[in-house]
Design a protein around this motif. Sequence first.
Motif, PDB file in Angstrom:
ATOM      1  N   GLY A 200      -8.262  14.571 -14.314  1.00 32.58           N
ATOM      2  CA  GLY A 200      -8.715  14.330 -15.678  1.00 32.58           C
ATOM      3  C   GLY A 200      -8.674  12.857 -16.039  1.00 32.58           C
ATOM      4  O   GLY A 200      -8.655  11.980 -15.174  1.00 32.58           O
ATOM      5  N   ASP A 201      -8.668  12.572 -17.331  1.00 28.21           N
ATOM      6  CA  ASP A 201      -8.788  11.198 -17.825  1.00 28.21           C
ATOM      7  C   ASP A 201      -7.708  10.296 -17.250  1.00 28.21           C
ATOM      8  O   ASP A 201      -6.535  10.685 -17.143  1.00 28.21           O
ATOM      9  N   ILE A 202      -8.105   9.077 -16.931  1.00 29.80           N
ATOM     10  CA  ILE A 202      -7.223   8.130 -16.247  1.00 29.80           C
ATOM     11  C   ILE A 202      -6.782   7.033 -17.202  1.00 29.80           C
ATOM     12  O   ILE A 202      -7.599   6.450 -17.927  1.00 29.80           O
ATOM     13  N   GLN A 203      -5.498   6.748 -17.189  1.00 31.79           N
ATOM     14  CA  GLN A 203      -4.954   5.636 -17.963  1.00 31.79           C
ATOM     15  C   GLN A 203      -4.489   4.551 -16.996  1.00 31.79           C
ATOM     16  O   GLN A 203      -3.548   4.747 -16.236  1.00 31.79           O
ATOM     17  N   MET A 204      -5.175   3.411 -17.009  1.00 27.54           N
ATOM     18  CA  MET A 204      -4.810   2.304 -16.142  1.00 27.54           C
ATOM     19  C   MET A 204      -3.574   1.614 -16.688  1.00 27.54           C
ATOM     20  O   MET A 204      -3.500   1.292 -17.883  1.00 27.54           O
ATOM     21  N   MET A 205      -2.597   1.357 -15.806  1.00 26.25           N
ATOM     22  CA  MET A 205      -1.336   0.761 -16.224  1.00 26.25           C
ATOM     23  C   MET A 205      -1.176  -0.681 -15.741  1.00 26.25           C
ATOM     24  O   MET A 205      -0.624  -1.528 -16.444  1.00 26.25           O
ATOM     25  N   ARG A 206      -1.677  -0.953 -14.526  1.00 30.66           N
ATOM     26  CA  ARG A 206      -1.452  -2.277 -13.955  1.00 30.66           C
ATOM     27  C   ARG A 206      -2.539  -2.561 -12.925  1.00 30.66           C
ATOM     28  O   ARG A 206      -3.042  -1.647 -12.266  1.00 30.66           O
ATOM     29  N   ALA A 207      -2.889  -3.850 -12.796  1.00 30.33           N
ATOM     30  CA  ALA A 207      -3.884  -4.253 -11.802  1.00 30.33           C
ATOM     31  C   ALA A 207      -3.484  -5.595 -11.206  1.00 30.33           C
ATOM     32  O   ALA A 207      -3.032  -6.496 -11.921  1.00 30.33           O
ATOM     33  N   GLU A 208      -3.628  -5.717  -9.898  1.00 31.09           N
ATOM     34  CA  GLU A 208      -3.313  -6.988  -9.234  1.00 31.09           C
ATOM     35  C   GLU A 208      -4.302  -7.231  -8.107  1.00 31.09           C
ATOM     36  O   GLU A 208      -4.860  -6.279  -7.536  1.00 31.09           O
ATOM     37  N   ALA A 209      -4.527  -8.499  -7.805  1.00 29.12           N
ATOM     38  CA  ALA A 209      -5.486  -8.864  -6.758  1.00 29.12           C
ATOM     39  C   ALA A 209      -4.915 -10.012  -5.944  1.00 29.12           C
ATOM     40  O   ALA A 209      -4.199 -10.875  -6.468  1.00 29.12           O
ATOM     41  N   SER A 210      -5.239 -10.031  -4.648  1.00 27.68           N
ATOM     42  CA  SER A 210      -4.702 -11.066  -3.769  1.00 27.68           C
ATOM     43  C   SER A 210      -5.632 -11.276  -2.574  1.00 27.68           C
ATOM     44  O   SER A 210      -6.718 -10.720  -2.514  1.00 27.68           O
ATOM     45  N   LYS A 211      -5.162 -12.093  -1.626  1.00 29.21           N
ATOM     46  CA  LYS A 211      -5.881 -12.436  -0.403  1.00 29.21           C
ATOM     47  C   LYS A 211      -7.320 -12.906  -0.694  1.00 29.21           C
ATOM     48  O   LYS A 211      -8.302 -12.305  -0.234  1.00 29.21           O
ATOM     49  N   GLN A 223      -9.772 -10.062  -1.900  1.00 33.76           N
ATOM     50  CA  GLN A 223     -10.047  -9.084  -0.851  1.00 33.76           C
ATOM     51  C   GLN A 223      -9.067  -7.916  -0.877  1.00 33.76           C
ATOM     52  O   GLN A 223      -9.197  -6.990  -0.084  1.00 33.76           O
ATOM     53  N   TYR A 224      -8.103  -7.985  -1.775  1.00 32.00           N
ATOM     54  CA  TYR A 224      -7.091  -6.922  -1.859  1.00 32.00           C
ATOM     55  C   TYR A 224      -6.831  -6.638  -3.333  1.00 32.00           C
ATOM     56  O   TYR A 224      -6.441  -7.532  -4.090  1.00 32.00           O
ATOM     57  N   ILE A 225      -7.099  -5.413  -3.765  1.00 32.45           N
ATOM     58  CA  ILE A 225      -6.927  -5.025  -5.169  1.00 32.45           C
ATOM     59  C   ILE A 225      -6.091  -3.753  -5.216  1.00 32.45           C
ATOM     60  O   ILE A 225      -6.371  -2.796  -4.482  1.00 32.45           O
ATOM     61  N   ARG A 226      -5.074  -3.759  -6.069  1.00 31.01           N
ATOM     62  CA  ARG A 226      -4.245  -2.564  -6.230  1.00 31.01           C
ATOM     63  C   ARG A 226      -4.149  -2.226  -7.713  1.00 31.01           C
ATOM     64  O   ARG A 226      -3.890  -3.096  -8.552  1.00 31.01           O
ATOM     65  N   LEU A 227      -4.376  -0.951  -8.024  1.00 29.94           N
ATOM     66  CA  LEU A 227      -4.338  -0.457  -9.392  1.00 29.94           C
ATOM     67  C   LEU A 227      -3.316   0.660  -9.496  1.00 29.94           C
ATOM     68  O   LEU A 227      -3.260   1.547  -8.632  1.00 29.94           O
ATOM     69  N   LEU A 228      -2.506   0.629 -10.546  1.00 32.15           N
ATOM     70  CA  LEU A 228      -1.553   1.702 -10.831  1.00 32.15           C
ATOM     71  C   LEU A 228      -2.009   2.418 -12.090  1.00 32.15           C
ATOM     72  O   LEU A 228      -2.349   1.772 -13.089  1.00 32.15           O
ATOM     73  N   ALA A 229      -2.027   3.745 -12.040  1.00 31.87           N
ATOM     74  CA  ALA A 229      -2.562   4.519 -13.161  1.00 31.87           C
ATOM     75  C   ALA A 229      -1.814   5.835 -13.296  1.00 31.87           C
ATOM     76  O   ALA A 229      -1.008   6.222 -12.427  1.00 31.87           O
ATOM     77  N   GLN A 230      -2.103   6.538 -14.391  1.00 34.84           N
ATOM     78  CA  GLN A 230      -1.604   7.889 -14.614  1.00 34.84           C
ATOM     79  C   GLN A 230      -2.766   8.778 -15.016  1.00 34.84           C
ATOM     80  O   GLN A 230      -3.681   8.346 -15.723  1.00 34.84           O
ATOM     81  N   GLY A 233      -0.455  13.676 -15.785  1.00 38.55           N
ATOM     82  CA  GLY A 233       0.937  13.739 -15.385  1.00 38.55           C
ATOM     83  C   GLY A 233       1.190  13.301 -13.958  1.00 38.55           C
ATOM     84  O   GLY A 233       2.316  13.417 -13.463  1.00 38.55           O
ATOM     85  N   VAL A 234       0.159  12.803 -13.274  1.00 39.50           N
ATOM     86  CA  VAL A 234       0.280  12.374 -11.877  1.00 39.50           C
ATOM     87  C   VAL A 234       0.225  10.851 -11.809  1.00 39.50           C
ATOM     88  O   VAL A 234      -0.608  10.212 -12.467  1.00 39.50           O
ATOM     89  N   GLU A 235       1.138  10.275 -11.034  1.00 43.60           N
ATOM     90  CA  GLU A 235       1.114   8.832 -10.794  1.00 43.60           C
ATOM     91  C   GLU A 235       0.075   8.556  -9.703  1.00 43.60           C
ATOM     92  O   GLU A 235       0.150   9.133  -8.612  1.00 43.60           O
ATOM     93  N   VAL A 236      -0.879   7.677 -10.004  1.00 40.72           N
ATOM     94  CA  VAL A 236      -1.994   7.426  -9.081  1.00 40.72           C
ATOM     95  C   VAL A 236      -2.008   5.952  -8.691  1.00 40.72           C
ATOM     96  O   VAL A 236      -1.918   5.065  -9.555  1.00 40.72           O
ATOM     97  N   THR A 237      -2.119   5.694  -7.402  1.00 40.26           N
ATOM     98  CA  THR A 237      -2.249   4.338  -6.883  1.00 40.26           C
ATOM     99  C   THR A 237      -3.605   4.196  -6.194  1.00 40.26           C
ATOM    100  O   THR A 237      -3.933   4.980  -5.297  1.00 40.26           O
ATOM    101  N   PHE A 238      -4.371   3.217  -6.644  1.00 41.74           N
ATOM    102  CA  PHE A 238      -5.646   2.910  -6.010  1.00 41.74           C
ATOM    103  C   PHE A 238      -5.485   1.613  -5.220  1.00 41.74           C
ATOM    104  O   PHE A 238      -5.024   0.607  -5.766  1.00 41.74           O
TER     105      PHE A 238
END
Length: 707
Positions: A200-211, A223-230, A233-238
């Motif tokens: 279901g609907d995604i709530q983005m919590m944090r975003a970072e980029a590197s390299k 070249q490297y992007i990491r997103l943390l979301a919910q 009720g599930v913790e999602v890492t992209f």
Amino acid sequence: MSETMSETGSEIRVGLIGAGYIATWHADALSATPGVRITAIVDPNESAAQGMAHAYGARAFTSVEEMFAANCCDCVHILTPPHLHEEIAVNCLNAGLHVLVEKPVSESADATRNIQSAADSAGKRFHAGHNFLGLPSYTRMKAAMQSGDYGRISGCEVTWALPLAPLRSGPYNLWLLREPKNLLLELGPHLVAFAQDLFGDIQMMRAEASKPALLPGDDPRPQYIRLLAQAGGVEVTFTISMVETVDDRSVTLRGSSARARLDFAQDVLIVERENPSDLIVNPLRKQLDLSRQHLWQGAKNAAVQLKSLNTQNPYGRSFRGMDAAIYGDLSANKPQDARFSGASAVKVMQAIDDAIALLPAEVLTVKAPAVQTRQPKPTAMVIGGTGFIGRALTRRLVADGRDVRVLSRGRSGPFPDLPDNIETVQASLHDLDALTEAMKGIDVVFNLAKALETTWADALKNDVGVATRIGMACEKAGVKRLVYTGTIASYDMSDPGQQITEDTGFPEDMTDRNLYARSKAECEKQLLKLHRERGLPVVIARPGIVVGAGGPLQHWGIGRWHGAGAVRIWGHGRNILPFVLNEDIADGLVRMIDAPVEGQSFNLIGEPMLSARDYFDAIHAELGARIRFAPGNLYAFYAGDALKYALKKYALRRKGVIRPSLADWKSRAHFSPFVNTKPKEMLGWQPETDRATFVQKAITQANLMGF
């Protein structure tokens, strides 16, 4: 869907807007979808539209308006660059057509809402091209999760780890490289669509980029992007990784009863569960279960590939699954499948927008190009100036004091730091008058263009015809020197006992050679004919295996690559390969401008340095990365090619299939050594002679891994 169409059960007529790479995947999937017929191909490039239309039995158009007037479609797939999606989609919906828009469906959530609003107003359907949601293995994963087979899901990891070569070797005028955020817009929807559909609907919590990779002009792209979301009720890492890495495109669900991992690049679902056996048998039983699943999945996919003659790979199956769902619902007047609905697309793009907003401002900033202080006054033209060799050549010409006109398909090129010296112009390579006009004031033209076609007829039109037309334009414009770049691949290099010089001829019969080698040889033949008969001031260069900064790690002149970590070498890999540094190629080409060598050819091959095995050993020593390589049995390659030839010609009844050649396969191994005396004597060319320096430039300083 109109009521009449649903009642009569007539075919749904589909048009494709855009005839680029992705269009073939859509067309093949549509061709396999019951009740659907491709009726139109639209592309401003008339040749591309006609070629694809002929292949799929459709009509060709050069504009959407022409397609509207023909009234030949019920639906369209919009496959253009993303910045054009919104306008085309809205126009098509207003014209009464259903639309499927390739991801990213737009450049923002607001633009996506505009498309959905147009669909609602028109009473038509807007579908998002989130094709991986159509994979059979994903359907199984989702059903198992919803039924509770994996227990309560606490975490999810969605990964896209796949090298993105354009970041390091171009072309740099692609939409996805225009702004840093475009990388997330391009790849993010694949990942976010999975989580949106599952939780279901995604709530983005944090975003970072590197390299960061530095584009020309020192313009960085992450070249490297990491997103943390919910979500739900599930913790999602992209995770998005675009450096040279092992391919990992996966969705992992961590539940209380099982861990499920979907490899959506391979259409493989593996579920790891605990079992109630005692402590001794438990670990054995667990690993046996995993082994059984891997064996079954591998055997099943191999059987599908064999049965379909390699026409149903996982990527192709994802499009088939998507189209089956979309057009099955459409023909039956059922509600839209939520996986591909416009409403879901809006939520996916909103999540992407939210992620972009969380990235630091310095990551999203495009480095401003240098300020122009004068208009360039070009005396040199480079056709193919955005490619690997072309970029090095163009910068070398500027360093030598020449202004350069680069002929490109786009309006900008990879030279933002040189606005005073380089101008980029557009001209069709099929338009003699436009080419002639573009060459006004030009003394030397470098033609580095190439066309990788799949039929000899297309090669004659788009490679040989283009090379000849460029030569004729040079004549009309009064160009003093045309330097054409051929290839050493046109030689028969199968005999280790034969030394190849410029006096070595190409084979008389090249009908069984690969199209690239054959086409380039024919280009040379036609240009030299113009030289003999009409005095065309042409010189021909044939580069070897070109390496250096800006070049790819996965160089297919060395072997068949299986990702960044494994390669099967053409042949045994112990013979010295005709490597040459890119900077040395640029130097050789520049030396051909004024040398009295009209009508002659030069093999630009560096000094004998490395075999394929030496090359990979040097990568290990210099970069600390061991690439698994194995010798390739050329007789086995040839036998496999012969089998595919027979199946394509006699089972699939395809026309224009190339008869396989053992000499062609042996030539890929570059068994015949080259002698580079002629360019050194006649041009004063001096390629790198020191092995340690060569390795530094070809490997250590070449940024092969991207980080």
